[in-house]
Design an enzyme around this catalytic site. Structure first.
Site, mmCIF file in Angstrom:
data_model
loop_
_atom_site.group_PDB
_atom_site.id
_atom_site.type_symbol
_atom_site.label_atom_id
_atom_site.label_comp_id
_atom_site.label_asym_id
_atom_site.label_seq_id
_atom_site.Cartn_x
_atom_site.Cartn_y
_atom_site.Cartn_z
ATOM 1 N N SER A 76 -16.017 -82.155 44.863
ATOM 2 C CA SER A 76 -16.960 -81.047 44.897
ATOM 3 C C SER A 76 -17.245 -80.499 43.503
ATOM 4 O O SER A 76 -16.376 -79.884 42.871
ATOM 5 C CB SER A 76 -16.412 -79.917 45.784
ATOM 6 O OG SER A 76 -17.259 -78.793 45.742
ATOM 7 N N ASP A 153 -3.024 -94.551 42.338
ATOM 8 C CA ASP A 153 -2.675 -94.896 40.951
ATOM 9 C C ASP A 153 -1.238 -94.541 40.583
ATOM 10 O O ASP A 153 -0.738 -94.988 39.550
ATOM 11 C CB ASP A 153 -3.612 -94.176 39.974
ATOM 12 C CG ASP A 153 -5.039 -94.656 40.080
ATOM 13 O OD1 ASP A 153 -5.257 -95.729 40.679
ATOM 14 O OD2 ASP A 153 -5.946 -93.953 39.580
ATOM 15 N N ARG A 188 -6.059 -123.461 37.250
ATOM 16 C CA ARG A 188 -6.980 -122.495 36.692
ATOM 17 C C ARG A 188 -6.271 -121.217 36.273
ATOM 18 O O ARG A 188 -5.156 -120.924 36.695
ATOM 19 C CB ARG A 188 -8.064 -122.134 37.724
ATOM 20 C CG ARG A 188 -9.184 -123.155 37.803
ATOM 21 C CD ARG A 188 -10.239 -122.716 38.788
ATOM 22 N NE ARG A 188 -11.310 -123.712 38.846
ATOM 23 C CZ ARG A 188 -12.060 -123.933 39.898
ATOM 24 N NH1 ARG A 188 -11.860 -123.245 41.007
ATOM 25 N NH2 ARG A 188 -13.022 -124.844 39.859
ATOM 26 N N ARG A 197 -7.368 -96.009 36.119
ATOM 27 C CA ARG A 197 -8.183 -95.616 34.958
ATOM 28 C C ARG A 197 -7.337 -95.068 33.819
ATOM 29 O O ARG A 197 -7.594 -95.344 32.664
ATOM 30 C CB ARG A 197 -9.214 -94.580 35.407
ATOM 31 C CG ARG A 197 -10.268 -94.261 34.348
ATOM 32 C CD ARG A 197 -11.412 -93.457 34.942
ATOM 33 N NE ARG A 197 -12.063 -94.179 36.018
ATOM 34 C CZ ARG A 197 -12.428 -93.624 37.180
ATOM 35 N NH1 ARG A 197 -12.186 -92.346 37.401
ATOM 36 N NH2 ARG A 197 -13.028 -94.337 38.096
ATOM 37 N N MET A 561 16.638 -104.946 64.670
ATOM 38 C CA MET A 561 17.924 -105.376 64.135
ATOM 39 C C MET A 561 18.570 -104.198 63.406
ATOM 40 O O MET A 561 18.045 -103.095 63.414
ATOM 41 C CB MET A 561 17.737 -106.594 63.232
ATOM 42 C CG MET A 561 17.196 -107.810 63.975
ATOM 43 S SD MET A 561 16.879 -109.247 62.916
ATOM 44 C CE MET A 561 18.519 -109.941 62.829
ATOM 45 N N GLN A 651 12.123 -110.115 61.610
ATOM 46 C CA GLN A 651 12.428 -109.080 60.622
ATOM 47 C C GLN A 651 13.052 -109.662 59.353
ATOM 48 O O GLN A 651 13.042 -109.028 58.306
ATOM 49 C CB GLN A 651 13.368 -108.039 61.232
ATOM 50 C CG GLN A 651 12.735 -107.228 62.338
ATOM 51 C CD GLN A 651 13.749 -106.553 63.231
ATOM 52 O OE1 GLN A 651 14.205 -105.445 62.939
ATOM 53 N NE2 GLN A 651 14.109 -107.193 64.322
#
Length: 736
Positions: A76, A153, A188, A197, A561, A651
């Site tokens: 906002s 992040d 590759r 950022r 388990m 598991q």
């Protein structure tokens, strides 16, 4: 009037936000508060009206496993203006809200704190202009806030992990694993750009988890000439037999002149120097999508409950707090201090103080940077020495995902230091029979992402007659140090070896012991390697079970388990939104089952269509999953049906999660570093993983003292401290 709490999600979305909202709503109801959702973040607070809605218990049912945020979010611009903030205060006061929990990034939390400080002045102005009454102003003289960081992040100081980070690492690591397959097929190089950022956490940790060759971080700009250095490192990997190369770059990476290091710039550098046309993959917003991981669900849940406690207990003099985690436990930090410390990191980078920027991220980040530098700079072909000392690496006990990463990092770290490395094949029985094999750099290639244990493992604790053969194997192969990785059987084996050192001189070598067990039943380390993968398997399985029951009224009894340890059933129940959890530590009584059947029937007669019970495999000798399933169905009188589901050995399978890969990397590196120091100074200490110890390893005797050997679990189990949160959120008030 009951206290009213507002909850909003602001800024970018992050997986796990819904878990936090659910926890806040239900915790607030349990503590006698009314909870209001403010839709679309601060924009909704400014708009008011239908953007501010009361939420009841059932309004947050079924949202735990959803990505994004069901109450919406927005950035906002209007909230940055004085008039926007004034409107927000007006709408909050009109709705009786003077306690606020904001789940967002540092920008949202900074703005929220500013509003908190300016609240009295805004209230006074609103009274003066007639927009609120004097009575309303007197009822809400100040705003109490708590902040939770929702950001993939992991860029906020004051918490080890932010909501969404673990889930984002899942998305990235899955992509790297997939890209590696095609890259290897064609020999590759792939350049993968990830978010971040201003913070390189995602790039750093997923480079480690995915076994990437090179990475670029905002906090650590490379020196001039980085292009040639990168080509040299990639060339060494290819010379050692690697068929593919993976480079990770954070979107905010730059060189020391401030010029962005983009995927295209890296591609051009490789083309100019090698002639290879590297492929580029930009993951983008897929990193923020998908279902939240088990960690993001339970972590956001326990933090949400604490945030409610913070705002309800605060007064006018209370400092706004940031609610996060430290060593997997809830932790609170003054919000202003956390925000200022976070902003300071950008200043360090701008000032060229890159080491300070790295250290400001915390000890965990700093340690992993050092480890990654070692792994990426390590020389695959260290000149062999005839006098090189020998380190043996051995798994022991049940299989745990992440064992291969433990072995991979241990072997490469040891080779880089000039040691000869040997794999003990098949666990303790292999040590008894003398089944050892020398391993090279290429022998552990590609093991970072794979499940299983390539060196083999067995659930076996040696008896007295085996010790002689174990000692003889160590002598015949001239083993100078031993690294053992595994669960209860590994700990019992090394404990026995230490007790028998006087009888068997061959045991007088440095030995390091690392925890790898899906049961997470080992002392002094919060999350054993493999436990996070198992927990995610349980949660994914329950998600599918829940969908299978969506067309009918059905209860499920799910068995996990864990043997005598309740980590998997409790944390699985918490992360999956179960109504009941039965643990080995607490057992099951007939009286308890009677109460639970009553609650179960009441839930379905009150309109529920699904009910989930999670139990550990050894929660009770008599009341097994089959017995409880039959009991629940018998008492339902046809209102609902009941099914049981034993998740079983899946598991132990699957590729390890990023958390387990990173955990394994840190542990193996520290263990080899410890053995290296001991071999250099002539020590013969037995050490084991300990989260509170320098170097993350402590004397084995100290660690073993925390083990309940009879019950095969730690004396102190940190996860039991979150049980009250589970009990509070699993049943609405009046159902106890």
């Amino acid at each position: 009037m009951s206290p009213r709490i507002g909850v909003m999600t602001s800024g970018g979305d992050a997986q796990g936000m819904n878990a936090a909202v659910r926890s806040i709503v239900r915790s607030g109801i349990h503590q006698g508060a009314e909870v209001y959702a403010i839709y679309e973040g601060w924009q909704g607070a400014i708009a008011g009206g239908e953007h501010i809605r009361h939420l009841g218990w059932s309004d947050v049912s079924g949202i735990l496993n959803k990505g994004g945020t069901v109450i919406g979010t927005a950035r906002s611009a209007e909230f940055r203006t004085r008039e926007g903030q004034l409107k927000a205060v007006e709408n909050l006061v009109h709705n009786g809200i003077d306690r606020l929990i904001v789940i967002g990034g540092d920008g949202s939390l900074t703005g929220t704190r500013a509003l908190c400080l300016g609240w009295p002045a805004y209230v006074e102005e609103l009274v003066t202009t007639g927009r609120i009454t004097a009575e309303q102003a007197a009822a809400h003289p100040h705003l109490n806030i708590a902040g939770m960081v929702g950001s993939i992040d992991n860029d906020m100081v004051g918490t080890d992990m932010t909501i969404g980070t673990d889930s984002a690492m899942h998305r990235i690591t899955e992509a790297i694993d997939a890209i590696s397959s095609t890259a290897e097929s064609h020999r590759r190089t792939f350049i993968v750009e990830v978010m971040g950022r201003h913070c390189g956490y995602l790039a750093l940790m997923t480079a480690i988890a995915g076994g990437a060759d090179y990475t670029f971080l905002p906090e650590s700009p490379p020196r001039p000439g980085w292009e040639d250095r990168m080509v040299e490192v990639l060339g060494r990997g290819r010379a050692a037999g690697r068929r593919d190369s993976i480079i990770l770059v954070s979107e905010g990476a730059a060189d020391r002149e401030g010029e962005p290091i983009t995927a295209q710039r890296i591609q051009a550098a490789l083309r100019d120097r090698t002639g290879e046309e590297a492929r580029i993959t930009i993951l983008g917003h897929v990193q923020r999508g998908g279902t939240p991981s088990a960690y993001d669900r339970w972590m956001a849940t326990v933090c949400g409950a604490e945030a409610v406690r913070q705002v309800l207990s605060a007064d006018a003099q209370s400092e706004p707090m940031l609610v996060g985690v430290r060593r997997d436990m809830v932790n609170t930090t003054p919000l202003l201090a956390a925000v200022e410390a976070t902003h300071r990191i950008g200043d360090f980078v701008n000032e060229g103080d890159y080491e300070a920027a790295i250290h400001a991220r915390g000890v965990g980040f700093t340690t992993m940077v050092d480890i990654y530098r070692m792994l990426s700079e390590a020389t695959p072909t260290v000149a062999h020495s005839e006098n090189a000392k020998r380190i043996a690496v051995m798994h022991a006990g049940a299989l745990a995902p992440g064992m291969n990463q433990l072995a991979r990092v241990a072997v490469r770290a040891g080779l880089d230091r000039g040691y000869d490395l040997f794999a003990v094949k098949g666990g303790v029985p292999g040590l008894i029979s003398g089944d050892l094999q020398e391993v090279s750099w290429s022998d552990v290639e590609g093991m970072a992402s794979t499940g299983g244990a390539n060196f083999g493992t067995r659930r076996y604790v040696p008896v007295d007659a085996d010790l002689y053969m174990m000692a003889r194997t160590l002598e015949e192969h001239r083993i100078d140090a031993l690294l053992v990785m595994g669960g209860f059987h590994a700990y019992a084996t090394v404990d026995l070896m230490e007790k028998e050192r006087r009888r068997y001189p061959a045991f007088n070598i440095p030995i390091a012991l690392l925890p790898a067990s899906i049961d997470n039943n080992l002392p002094d380390w919060p999350m054993a390697v493999g436990s996070d993968t198992a927990l995610n398997t349980i949660v994914r399985s329950i998600d599918m079970i829940r969908m299978s029951a969506s067309a009918s009224k059905r209860a499920f009894v799910v068995e996990t388990m864990g043997r005598t340890c309740g980590f998997l059933p409790l944390m699985g129940a918490l992360a999956a939104g179960a109504e009941k959890a039965y643990l080995p530590e607490t057992g099951i009584t007939l009286e308890q089952l009677t109460d639970d059947v009553t609650a179960l029937v009441d839930s379905f007669t009150s309109g529920r269509s699904f009910y989930l019970t999670v139990m550990g495999e050894e929660a009770s000798k008599y009341f097994t999953g089959d017995v409880i399933t039959r009991l629940f169905e018998a008492e339902g009188a046809g209102i609902y049906s009941v099914r049981d589901a034993v998740i079983g050995h899946i598991q132990q399978g699957g590729n390890p999660t990023p958390f387990d890969r990173i955990n394994a990397t840190r542990l193996a590196y520290m263990a080899i570093s410890n053995l290296d120091r001991q071999l250099l100074n002539g020590s013969t200490d037995y050490v084991a993983a300990s989260s509170g110890a320098p170097g993350l390893l402590a004397p084995l005797r100290e660690v073993s003292a925390g083990m309940d050997w009879d019950n095969q679990r730690p004396n102190e189990q940190w996860w039991l401290k979150v049980r009250p949160v589970f009990e509070q959120l699993s049943r609405r008030p009046g159902q106890e």
